[in-house]
Write a protein that holds these residues in place. Structure first.
Motif, mmCIF file in Angstrom:
data_model
loop_
_atom_site.group_PDB
_atom_site.id
_atom_site.type_symbol
_atom_site.label_atom_id
_atom_site.label_comp_id
_atom_site.label_asym_id
_atom_site.label_seq_id
_atom_site.Cartn_x
_atom_site.Cartn_y
_atom_site.Cartn_z
ATOM 1 N N ARG A 154 5.339 -10.130 3.442
ATOM 2 C CA ARG A 154 4.949 -10.081 2.027
ATOM 3 C C ARG A 154 6.116 -10.154 1.053
ATOM 4 N NH1 ARG A 154 -0.229 -6.019 1.818
ATOM 5 N NH2 ARG A 154 -1.671 -7.520 2.738
ATOM 6 N N LYS A 159 1.749 2.193 -6.946
ATOM 7 C CA LYS A 159 1.288 1.331 -8.043
ATOM 8 C C LYS A 159 0.293 2.038 -8.950
ATOM 9 C CE LYS A 159 -0.511 -1.617 -5.118
ATOM 10 N NZ LYS A 159 -0.136 -1.270 -3.750
ATOM 11 N N PHE A 192 -12.919 -10.753 0.886
ATOM 12 C CA PHE A 192 -12.280 -9.794 -0.025
ATOM 13 C C PHE A 192 -11.210 -10.492 -0.866
ATOM 14 C CE2 PHE A 192 -8.704 -6.971 -0.969
ATOM 15 C CZ PHE A 192 -9.334 -6.074 -1.826
ATOM 16 N N ARG A 193 -10.418 -11.368 -0.249
ATOM 17 C CA ARG A 193 -9.333 -12.034 -0.984
ATOM 18 C C ARG A 193 -9.890 -12.905 -2.102
ATOM 19 N NH1 ARG A 193 -5.630 -8.469 -0.093
ATOM 20 N NH2 ARG A 193 -5.271 -8.141 2.113
ATOM 21 N N MET A 212 0.869 -1.201 0.000
ATOM 22 C CA MET A 212 0.000 0.000 0.000
ATOM 23 C C MET A 212 0.895 1.237 0.000
ATOM 24 S SD MET A 212 -2.712 -0.764 3.076
ATOM 25 C CE MET A 212 -1.665 -1.756 4.119
ATOM 26 N N ARG A 225 -8.017 3.003 4.030
ATOM 27 C CA ARG A 225 -7.432 1.662 3.950
ATOM 28 C C ARG A 225 -7.814 0.823 5.173
ATOM 29 N NH1 ARG A 225 -3.363 4.600 0.843
ATOM 30 N NH2 ARG A 225 -2.943 3.381 -1.011
ATOM 31 N N PRO A 226 -8.645 -0.213 4.945
ATOM 32 C CA PRO A 226 -9.164 -0.991 6.069
ATOM 33 C C PRO A 226 -8.083 -1.622 6.934
ATOM 34 C CG PRO A 226 -9.744 -1.999 3.940
ATOM 35 C CD PRO A 226 -9.181 -0.653 3.651
ATOM 36 N N LEU A 227 -6.968 -2.025 6.329
ATOM 37 C CA LEU A 227 -5.922 -2.680 7.131
ATOM 38 C C LEU A 227 -5.241 -1.707 8.087
ATOM 39 C CD1 LEU A 227 -4.140 -5.081 4.623
ATOM 40 C CD2 LEU A 227 -5.862 -5.623 6.320
ATOM 41 N N GLY A 276 -2.337 -4.137 -2.559
ATOM 42 C CA GLY A 276 -1.098 -4.493 -1.870
ATOM 43 C C GLY A 276 -1.004 -5.965 -1.499
ATOM 44 N N GLY A 277 -2.148 -6.601 -1.235
ATOM 45 C CA GLY A 277 -2.115 -8.000 -0.803
ATOM 46 C C GLY A 277 -2.331 -8.995 -1.920
ATOM 47 N N ASP A 323 -8.609 -2.510 -7.161
ATOM 48 C CA ASP A 323 -9.543 -2.100 -6.100
ATOM 49 C C ASP A 323 -10.774 -1.415 -6.700
ATOM 50 O OD1 ASP A 323 -8.104 -3.120 -3.992
ATOM 51 O OD2 ASP A 323 -7.130 -1.235 -3.485
HETATM 52 C C1 S3P Z 1 -4.587 -4.045 0.772
HETATM 53 C C2 S3P Z 1 -4.269 -2.990 -0.047
HETATM 54 C C3 S3P Z 1 -5.296 -2.147 -0.669
HETATM 55 C C4 S3P Z 1 -6.614 -2.894 -0.810
HETATM 56 C C5 S3P Z 1 -7.030 -3.492 0.484
HETATM 57 C C6 S3P Z 1 -5.985 -4.447 1.067
HETATM 58 C C7 S3P Z 1 -3.474 -4.858 1.352
HETATM 59 O O1 S3P Z 1 -4.846 -1.737 -1.951
HETATM 60 O O2 S3P Z 1 -6.544 -3.891 -1.789
HETATM 61 O O3 S3P Z 1 -7.271 -2.430 1.379
HETATM 62 O O4 S3P Z 1 -3.723 -5.993 1.801
HETATM 63 O O5 S3P Z 1 -2.306 -4.393 1.334
HETATM 64 P P1 S3P Z 1 -3.690 -0.604 -2.176
HETATM 65 O O6 S3P Z 1 -2.372 -1.295 -2.103
HETATM 66 O O7 S3P Z 1 -3.979 -0.101 -3.542
HETATM 67 O O8 S3P Z 1 -3.871 0.409 -1.113
#
Ligand code: S3P
Length: 194
Positions: free
Chosen positions: A162, A23, A65-66, A19, A140-142, A101-102, A42
């Motif tokens: 990661r 990107k 979500f994944r 994140m 960003r939820p995380l 990011g994930g 996203d």
């Molecule tokens: C996440 C990154 C977010 C988004 C979600 C989870 C992660 O995307 O997919 O909040 O797990 O790192 P960005 O990297 O675009 O912020």
């Protein structure tokens, strides 16, 4: 089951990274510069689900979500493929997908991306990532429950988890100030030795 497309006439670029790594910025810039379509994963998920990523986490949890994310990357790739015309020249970048990011770290997505296109790890120093995330943590939820004072520890720990996935990328860029054109040239040079 998978088809290796790297020897065909074109390829899709996948931008991966933590994140706040940049990107989306580079995906938009490269797509604009090259005149090719780009998908921000996203945004793609939000449009198709009709709900924000933050809400998906909140209502259905991360696992859900994944799963949506893994389906979305395959679907977005298929969408891009539909738009590719025969006359695109050899080894050209035909489209760009900016991942979350994930994305690389779940459901074999990194292997899948390496089989279906060219992966680029946008990898600026952690300090740069932390500075950016301080300003943007609300969406960003995380990061929702991470106090600012713990942000750099959080980023460092997550990055350690990661890195093994990100490091599977075919190419990586750690210069956080690299221009769009220079990034394009660097990718092109790296891609040509494949
Ligand atoms: C996440 C990154 C977010 C988004 C979600 C989870 C992660 O995307 O997919 O909040 O797990 O790192 P960005 O990297 O675009 O912020």
């Amino acid at each position: 089951m998978y088809t290796l497309v790297l020897n065909q006439h074109w390829m899709i670029l996948f931008l991966i990274g933590f994140m706040g790594s940049g990107k989306s910025f580079y995906a938009k810039g490269l797509a604009n510069f090259l005149g090719v379509p780009m998908v921000d994963l996203d945004n793609y998920i939000e449009e198709h689900e009709g709900i924000s990523v933050a809400k998906i986490f909140e209502k259905y949890g991360e696992q859900s979500f994944r799963d949506k994310e893994s389906n979305a990357i395959r679907q977005a790739y298929a969408d891009l493929l539909k738009g590719i015309t025969e006359n695109i020249h050899r080894n050209a970048i035909a489209g760009i997908i900016s991942c979350g990011g994930g994305t690389p770290c779940f459901n074999e997505n990194m292997n899948w991306m390496n089989l279906h296109g060219y992966t680029v790890w946008v990898n600026p120093p952690e300090e740069v990532i932390c500075e950016r995330l301080k300003k943007e943590s609300a969406t960003r939820p995380l990061l929702a429950n991470i106090p600012e004072a713990s942000l750099s520890d959080f980023v460092h720990q997550r990055m350690l988890e990661r890195k093994p996935y990100y490091a599977m990328a075919r190419f990586s860029v750690s210069d956080s100030n690299i221009s769009i054109v220079d990034l394009f040239k660097a990718i092109q040079d790296a891609k040509n030795v494949l």
